[in-house]
Write an enzyme that holds these catalytic residues in place. Structure first.
Site, short mmCIF file in Angstrom:
data_model
loop_
_atom_site.label_atom_id
_atom_site.label_comp_id
_atom_site.label_asym_id
_atom_site.label_seq_id
_atom_site.Cartn_x
_atom_site.Cartn_y
_atom_site.Cartn_z
N SER A 1 1.25 -1.06 -0.29
CA SER A 1 -0.17 -0.15 0.10
C SER A 1 0.77 1.59 0.16
O SER A 1 0.34 2.32 0.18
CB SER A 1 -0.90 0.64 1.25
N CYS B 1 12.28 0.38 -12.70
CA CYS B 1 11.47 1.78 -13.49
C CYS B 1 12.44 1.77 -15.03
O CYS B 1 12.36 2.00 -16.07
CB CYS B 1 11.14 2.51 -12.51
N ALA C 1 15.38 0.39 -0.79
CA ALA C 1 15.90 -1.08 0.19
C ALA C 1 16.08 -1.59 -1.57
O ALA C 1 17.07 -3.12 -1.40
CB ALA C 1 15.19 -1.62 0.71
N GLY D 1 11.13 6.00 -2.30
CA GLY D 1 10.67 5.72 -1.08
C GLY D 1 11.19 4.68 -0.58
O GLY D 1 12.81 4.14 -1.08
N PRO D 2 11.15 4.45 0.86
CA PRO D 2 11.66 2.87 1.14
C PRO D 2 12.18 2.51 0.21
O PRO D 2 13.21 1.32 0.29
CB PRO D 2 10.93 2.84 2.13
#
Length: 316
Positions: free
Chosen positions: A15, A133, A171, A166-167
């Protein structure tokens, strides 16, 4: 086969930014998909809150929560937008239930899939990997060159706004470079490949920019390569509207005394092909500069739509 309103039922696992954007794309744009569930592990996440407001079933208990939802029996495709590390367990559990998985992590359990290059070969695969991506943006260009001329080496540099990473993206950086490099060879058609990612901290944030370098055979037809690249860019833009060439394809002959040292090849000569790309996001959920996330969700949606159209017997 169970369908809902003549559509194939799907769920999103994860999410965060990518999962939420994908959910919104399915709800707004899908022709053959029914958005049934959004699952995460943070009960306070914006993605789960939005899903509830949009009438989508939710759970904050991860994969186990998804399997426990009443609608799970109808779901035929699950998009995994979590992490490469978690995807292995998710895939095993979902395969046991006969659910096809579209993997938006760099886990690369299933075949690499770039919709405009090789989707038709993998429509029945139990797990389809969306590469990365950078891979979605650049591998079509490598393939556009390699279908015209032999490509000895291809290198891609993906530059994305730091704010769009983002995280999960951070990661997975090691997996990004490894997965993209392999896919440049396996899907793009280059003999050797290398991938680099740059997190750009500029303010205001810059749109995703990608540079593709190919060292092709020295006597390759430049006009044919340029035409192939232009056509491929148009094909990608059909499902990623913000995808575009920033300028004309650049060529440089590397021969004679001007050989360059190429990783995996050593001193080499050939025709250097340089392509500059920009990817602007559709801003369904994420900012327009986050084209790196938008191209992943757009590719995943295009993949699921084609699978669903085939299963439902639709022409498109």
């Amino acid at each position: 086969m169970t369908t809902i309103s003549s559509r194939l039922a799907v769920a999103v696992l994860g999410s965060g930014n990518i999962g939420t954007d994908l959910m919104i794309k399915v709800l707004r744009n899908a022709r053959h998909l029914s958005m049934e569930a959004m699952v995460g592990i943070d009960p306070e996440s914006d993605g789960l809150a939005r899903a509830r407001r949009m009438g989508v079933a939710t759970s904050a208990e991860g994969l186990d929560g998804l399997i426990g939802l009443p609608c799970f029996k109808d779901i035929r495709i699950v998009f995994d937008a979590t992490s490469a590390g978690a995807h292995g367990r998710h895939d095993i559990a979902l395969q046991a239930h006969g659910v096809q998985v579209i993997d938006l992590t760099p886990a690369a359990i299933g075949p690499y899939v770039i919709p405009v290059v090789n989707l038709e070969q993998h429509l029945d695969a139990p797990n389809l990997n969306m590469v990365t991506c950078g891979g979605q943006a650049t591998i079509p260009i490598v393939r556009a060159v390699s279908r015209v001329a032999r490509v000895h080496y291809a290198e891609i540099v993906a530059s994305i706004a730091s704010k769009s990473a983002g995280p999960g993206t951070r990661a997975n950086i090691d997996e990004f470079t490894e997965t993209t490099s392999r896919a440049i060879v396996e899907v793009g058609g280059a003999k050797h490949g290398k991938a680099i990612i740059v997190l750009n901290p500029a303010e205001p944030p810059l749109m995703m920019r990608d540079t593709v370098y190919c060292l092709a055979e020295l006597d390759a037809d430049q006009e044919a390569i340029a035409a192939s690249v232009r056509q491929m860019a148009a094909d990608v833009a059909a499902y990623v509207p913000g995808y575009r060439l920033k300028q004309q394809v650049q060529f440089e002959r590397i021969d004679g005394e001007r050989r360059i040292n190429v990783p995996g090849l050593g001193p080499a000569q050939g025709l250097k092909v340089t392509v500059f790309l920009e990817v602007e996001g559709a801003a369904h959920y994420l900012p327009a500069y986050a084209g790196n996330l938008d191209i992943m969700t757009s590719a995943a949606l295009a993949t699921a739509e084609r699978i669903a159209a085939r299963r439902l017997g639709s022409a498109g």
